[in-house]
Scaffold this motif. Structure first.
Motif, PDB file in Angstrom:
ATOM      1  N   ALA A 135      -1.806  38.151   7.353  1.00 51.47           N
ATOM      2  CA  ALA A 135      -1.406  38.266   5.947  1.00 51.47           C
ATOM      3  C   ALA A 135      -2.612  38.625   5.085  1.00 51.47           C
ATOM      4  O   ALA A 135      -2.554  39.522   4.242  1.00 51.47           O
ATOM      5  N   PHE A 136      -3.707  37.947   5.335  1.00 56.82           N
ATOM      6  CA  PHE A 136      -4.924  38.202   4.563  1.00 56.82           C
ATOM      7  C   PHE A 136      -5.382  39.648   4.749  1.00 56.82           C
ATOM      8  O   PHE A 136      -5.757  40.324   3.779  1.00 56.82           O
ATOM      9  N   LEU A 170      12.381  33.790  -0.670  1.00 55.88           N
ATOM     10  CA  LEU A 170      11.398  34.873  -0.705  1.00 55.88           C
ATOM     11  C   LEU A 170      11.982  36.112  -1.384  1.00 55.88           C
ATOM     12  O   LEU A 170      11.332  36.761  -2.207  1.00 55.88           O
ATOM     13  N   GLY A 171      13.253  36.403  -1.053  1.00 58.29           N
ATOM     14  CA  GLY A 171      13.900  37.569  -1.642  1.00 58.29           C
ATOM     15  C   GLY A 171      13.988  37.450  -3.154  1.00 58.29           C
ATOM     16  O   GLY A 171      13.680  38.388  -3.898  1.00 58.29           O
ATOM     17  N   ILE A 172      14.413  36.292  -3.638  1.00 57.68           N
ATOM     18  CA  ILE A 172      14.558  36.081  -5.085  1.00 57.68           C
ATOM     19  C   ILE A 172      13.186  36.155  -5.752  1.00 57.68           C
ATOM     20  O   ILE A 172      13.010  36.782  -6.798  1.00 57.68           O
ATOM     21  N   LEU A 173      12.207  35.548  -5.113  1.00 63.79           N
ATOM     22  CA  LEU A 173      10.843  35.582  -5.646  1.00 63.79           C
ATOM     23  C   LEU A 173      10.363  37.021  -5.772  1.00 63.79           C
ATOM     24  O   LEU A 173       9.782  37.413  -6.790  1.00 63.79           O
ATOM     25  N   LEU A 224       0.916  36.844  -0.313  1.00 62.33           N
ATOM     26  CA  LEU A 224       0.286  35.727  -1.022  1.00 62.33           C
ATOM     27  C   LEU A 224       1.071  34.442  -0.778  1.00 62.33           C
ATOM     28  O   LEU A 224       0.492  33.374  -0.582  1.00 62.33           O
ATOM     29  N   VAL A 225       2.409  34.574  -0.794  1.00 64.15           N
ATOM     30  CA  VAL A 225       3.246  33.404  -0.525  1.00 64.15           C
ATOM     31  C   VAL A 225       2.937  32.867   0.866  1.00 64.15           C
ATOM     32  O   VAL A 225       2.739  31.667   1.066  1.00 64.15           O
ATOM     33  N   VAL A 230       6.880  40.933   9.028  1.00 64.66           N
ATOM     34  CA  VAL A 230       5.940  39.997   8.408  1.00 64.66           C
ATOM     35  C   VAL A 230       6.677  39.135   7.379  1.00 64.66           C
ATOM     36  O   VAL A 230       6.494  37.916   7.320  1.00 64.66           O
ATOM     37  N   LYS A 231       7.554  39.774   6.601  1.00 65.93           N
ATOM     38  CA  LYS A 231       8.274  39.004   5.592  1.00 65.93           C
ATOM     39  C   LYS A 231       9.253  38.025   6.231  1.00 65.93           C
ATOM     40  O   LYS A 231       9.466  36.922   5.734  1.00 65.93           O
ATOM     41  N   GLY A 232       9.834  38.440   7.366  1.00 65.59           N
ATOM     42  CA  GLY A 232      10.667  37.508   8.106  1.00 65.59           C
ATOM     43  C   GLY A 232       9.859  36.296   8.546  1.00 65.59           C
ATOM     44  O   GLY A 232      10.327  35.156   8.488  1.00 65.59           O
ATOM     45  N   CYS A 233       8.616  36.542   8.957  1.00 64.60           N
ATOM     46  CA  CYS A 233       7.712  35.444   9.328  1.00 64.60           C
ATOM     47  C   CYS A 233       7.460  34.536   8.127  1.00 64.60           C
ATOM     48  O   CYS A 233       7.451  33.310   8.262  1.00 64.60           O
ATOM     49  N   VAL A 234       7.251  35.167   6.961  1.00 65.46           N
ATOM     50  CA  VAL A 234       7.024  34.367   5.759  1.00 65.46           C
ATOM     51  C   VAL A 234       8.217  33.441   5.546  1.00 65.46           C
ATOM     52  O   VAL A 234       8.063  32.228   5.333  1.00 65.46           O
TER      53      VAL A 234
END
Lengths: 293, 378, 255
Positions: free
Chosen positions: B159-160, A249-252, A271-272, A225-229
């Motif tokens: 995500a939600f 994203l990583g720094i955030l 949230l991002v 999911v984070k990769g998608c972000v």
């Protein structure tokens, strides 16, 4: 540690996390641009690769050998999944393809649970020795390995797309499927290659991060999911955007983790994602990062 | 194209048997001599009989089973059916998928729970709020994302969904954290208090019936025709003056409202609420229910919910026999595999096993690029 | 003037698909757009109907600017179209296709539909009757109950034209309505278009069948590589040497 040191420390942590996300985003963006499928199972490739390598190491294999076997196995698995689940539905509406990759993600996670159980597995760090110190901030050498893999992946993808015939074919396929077919290029073969490559890159990334994060059967989902972000931040269409998106994203996350509770840490990247999707769905840095895959 | 074809139900399947009498009347009064009127009315009467039989079956079923466990499963299946009916409209007609239905379900549940306990709202008002809030949130999420490819709503709802699940867990005193909220009152409508499973069963049955009827009305209406038209050709739908983005948004908001309704009912049924039933996995199960039953069909949601719930119960019993010490998380493997298999081989759902897709020549349709494609023709 | 097009321009990746096209359309006129494949005819349709945004130029319909309007808003303004690569609602019946085409005649929204509002049944009945009347007019009434995709190709083309008329537009854009029709069907179509003109409908026609174009069109505009190379009556176009050269090749004569 003084303030600069602390900030630097967070920055290093952020780069490590960001490198991980960038690796996933790279695979996602490349596959997406070739096949039109956003592979929600990409995170599971990391989990399976890391777990497999850990088992091999535990069984006495050397780390390089375990690495090679795991990467090859996951490449095979990626290709196999493409043939069995993506290829037969390639003309289906986008809706169906999304559901298929989500289904694959869940099935693979279940497979990992079945084989490895819930116990976390670990891999040894690639290089021995304690952390390096830069201006008072500690740097885990494994982080450098991860960033090295990011650089290698970017360079590899760049070289592949720009310099080789097959890479140019990939890009042609992305631009115009019918056209690609007319000059004798088979989009189905490219789709297969994209998934096999995703499996290989995923396994490599999983093995690189396992010494830092440990390997568990359920690590893949949130990573995916984070990769998608990261990929969405990058605009879903460029290698540069994916890397920048991942690092951002990583720094955030690294800076945000200090501010909110650990339970809410994952909420931050979600949230991002929501923010970007609702506010600027074309990506934050797509235009800046320029060149397409 | 083959797969694309399969997901579309054959013409006329949108019709609900219950409307048979109305339909016959309409056809006759339109003064047009359809040679198929006789066949159709016979067919409709048959369908009508099926609906009536099924309804009677569910009316007497509680009298036949004397197990609270089974009754509970039937109630939950009914609640899921409500959610899947909404999701079916979104997926089968608007061509979009939501991986956040469990979050809307939970949002409805927590809204009803919090309002009826801490805020001492009357339970019907809390139930109403449990529908309104998810609807508003869906409008917020859908507005920017439904203009884009399916991918964007899928990702945003995913995500939600995870975010909301985290918030339920981390919500402190408001949500009660992982252990949840207790002491939710029973739903009371007028003088009627739904304090026993059997009463609640009939309430859920009535709601399912009402929602099915409303959705049947919708599909038969001008708006339903527009939704079906979008599914067939989005370009032509727009050229005919249909606001496709608005229609998709309405379908999405409607699906969230129904999920919220089911969530509110759920809270008043178990009188206790915790985050665990509202995870991302539950959202995937709702998608599975929708596709297994068959999208865009009348019986699909009931069939899909029933099958998946039954399979879940069977797995919960069978898996520990095969894998000792296995917990509930193993179920999801099977759900994942079934989801992939259905999507690859039977995108029309298991319902399409009974009514094989009608083979027909399709008019030429543009490729993925749509308008850009037809530019070449100029 | 019904439609005023001024300086319409659209590029695709550096190539001008449509370049500074201007024309004015009168009421009750059949205006034909012809030109070789890739001349930009369909792009003009996509620009007028809002499916593509122009890079430059203005579109004014009945005195109202169409700039920035979405396709469904342009349909509501009174412009509908057919598609070159048929875009029928294939799984819906012939009657339903027409009723969907008449979407703008109705008012029943999502909530009223759920509740089966009494007024919406009346509205539905009216739309149905008008749709049946339209089907009768084009000779498809007997097929009303069949799925659109089950019709023979020629009937599908006709249905697509009828659907574009169902909402009562003032201007209809027809993209190769005669493509794939046999000569009897083509004749039928040409007669129908002329009848529509007598009833006051205006049409822009993209068509490769020159016989039909010359027969029904009041004026013809010739495009080549996105630019206007000639505009005039059928007789003028037939006599224009540049058109003959660009469009038909130097040796051929216009039929």
């Amino acid at each position: 540690m003084d303030l600069t040191g602390q900030l630097l420390q967070l920055l290093f942590t952020g780069f490590t996390l960001g490198g991980i996300y960038a690796l996933i985003a790279l695979a996602l963006v490349t596959t997406f641009n070739i096949t039109g499928v956003l592979n929600m199972a990409q995170g599971e490739f990391l989990a399976l690769g890391a777990l497999l390598a850990a088992s091999l190491c535990a069984a006495g294999a050397s780390l390089p050998l375990a690495f090679v076997i795991a990467v090859a196995t996951l490449a095979l698995l990626g290709g196999l999944l493409e043939r069995s689940a993506i290829h037969p539905a390639r003309h289906a509406p986008g809706l169906i393809l999304i559901i298929i990759t989500i289904g694959l993600s869940i099935s693979l996670r279940g497979l990992a649970l079945l084989i490895w159980g819930t116990e976390p597995a670990s891999l040894p760090a690639f290089s021995g020795g304690g952390p390096l110190f830069v201006m008072g901030a500690a740097v885990n050498p494994q982080s450098l390995w991860i960033l090295g893999l990011v650089a290698l992946a970017v360079a590899g993808l760049h070289a592949f797309f720009e310099l080789t015939y097959a890479g140019k074919v990939f890009r042609a396929c992305e631009i115009n499927r019918t056209g690609a077919r007319l000059v004798g290029i088979n989009p189905a073969a490219l789709s297969f290659l994209a998934f096999a490559g995703s499996g290989a890159l995923g396994a490599a990334a999983g093995i690189f991060i396992a010494p830092v994060t440990l390997a568990t059967y359920d690590m893949g989902f949130l990573l995916g999911v984070k990769g998608c972000v990261a990929a969405i931040i990058g605009g879903l269409n460029s290698v540069g955007g994916a890397v920048l998106g991942g690092l951002l994203l990583g720094i955030l996350e690294a800076f945000g983790a200090g501010l909110v509770s650990s339970g809410l840490k994952d909420a931050l990247s979600l949230l991002v994602l929501l923010g970007v999707l609702l506010g600027r769905p074309e990506g934050l840095i797509g235009a800046v990062a320029g060149r397409k895959v | 194209m083959r797969v694309l074809e399969k997901i579309r139900p054959p013409a006329g399947t949108a019709g609900c048997p219950a409307a048979c009498l109305i339909k016959i009347y309409k056809v006759n009064s339109s003064q047009i001599d359809f040679n198929s009127v006789v066949n159709r009315s016979y067919e409709d009467m048959l369908k009508n009989a099926v609906v009536l039989t099924v309804l009677i079956f569910f009316l007497v079923l509680p009298l036949l089973i004397r197990s609270n466990y089974l009754l509970g499963i039937l109630i939950v299946t009914g609640l899921y059916t409500i959610i899947v009916i909404g999701l079916g409209i979104l997926m089968g007609y608007a061509g979009q998928v939501s991986f956040g239905q469990a979050a809307f379900f939970g949002l409805g549940g927590y809204t009803a729970a919090i309002l009826s306990t801490s805020c001492s709202w009357p339970t019907p008002a809390a139930l109403l709020a449990a529908m309104v809030l998810p609807g508003l949130v869906a409008a917020l999420i859908g507005r920017p994302t439904l203009k884009l490819k399916e991918l964007y709503l899928a990702l945003a709802t995913l995500a939600f969904g995870i975010l909301v699940h985290i918030l339920f867990n981390e919500g402190g005193e408001i949500t009660g954290g992982p252990s949840g909220l207790m002491g939710i009152p029973y739903l009371s409508l007028g003088g009627l208090v739904f304090d026993r499973d059997i009463k609640f069963y009939y309430l859920v049955l009535a709601v399912v019936l009402l929602v099915s009827l409303a959705v049947h009305n919708l599909i038969q209406s001008r708006t339903g025709r527009a939704l079906r038209a979008i599914r067939e050709s989005e370009h032509a739908a727009e050229a005919a003056g249909m606001d496709t983005v608005l229609l998709k948004l309405q379908a999405f908001v409607f699906s969230a409202v129904l999920a919220g309704l089911a969530g509110g009912l759920y809270a008043f049924y178990v009188t206790f609420i915790s985050p665990s039933p509202f995870s991302f996995h539950m959202s995937v199960q709702f998608v599975l229910m929708a596709v297994v039953g068959g999208l865009g069909t009348f019986w699909g949601p009931l069939l899909g919910s029933g099958l998946v719930v039954a399979l879940g119960e069977a797995l919960r019993w069978a898996v520990p026999l095969v894998i000792p010490g296995a917990g509930g998380e193993y179920q999801i493997i099977f759900f994942g595999i079934i989801l992939v298999l259905v999507m690859v081989f039977r995108p029309g759902g298991l319902g399409s096993l009974f009514s094989p897709p009608v083979h027909r020549e399709r008019p030429g349709r543009p490729g993925e690029k749509g308008v850009d494609d037809s530019v070449a023709g100029g | 003037m019904l439609l005023e097009v001024e300086g319409l321009t659209r590029h695709f990746g550096g190539v001008a698909a449509v370049k500074e096209i201007s024309f004015k359309l009168k009421k009750s006129e059949i205006f034909a757009l012809i030109g070789p494949n890739g001349a930009g005819k369909t792009t003009v349709f996509n620009l007028i109907t809002g499916m593509l945004a122009p890079d430059a130029g203005s579109l004014v319909f009945e005195g109202m600017s169409l700039a920035g309007l979405k396709p469904h808003q342009i349909a509501a303004a009174g412009i509908t179209r057919t598609f070159q690569n048929l875009q029928l609602f294939g799984g819906m019946t012939v009657l339903e296709n027409i009723m969907a085409g008449a979407h703008l005649k109705g008012r029943t929204g999502f909530l009223k539909a759920l509740a089966a509002w009494p007024g919406s049944a009346r509205e539905e009945k009216k739309i149905r009757q008008e749709a049946l009347a339209l089907l009768k007019e084009v000779g498809l009434a007997g097929l009303a109950d069949l799925p659109a995709a089950a019709l023979p190709f020629g009937r599908q083309r006709l249905l697509e034209v009828a659907r574009a008329l169902a909402s009562g537009p003032r201007l209809v854009l027809l993209d190769e309505p005669a493509a794939g029709l046999n000569s009897a069907e083509t004749k039928e179509l040409a007669d129908y278009l002329k009848r529509l003109r007598e009833e006051g409908k205006s049409m822009v026609l993209v068509e490769h069948d020159m016989e039909t174009v010359m027969e029904v069109a009041d004026r013809i505009m010739v495009l080549n590589f996105g630019e206007v190379i000639a505009l005039g009556t059928p007789a003028e176009i037939q006599a224009n040497p540049e058109v003959i050269k660009a469009y038909l090749g130097e040796d051929e004569q216009v039929a």
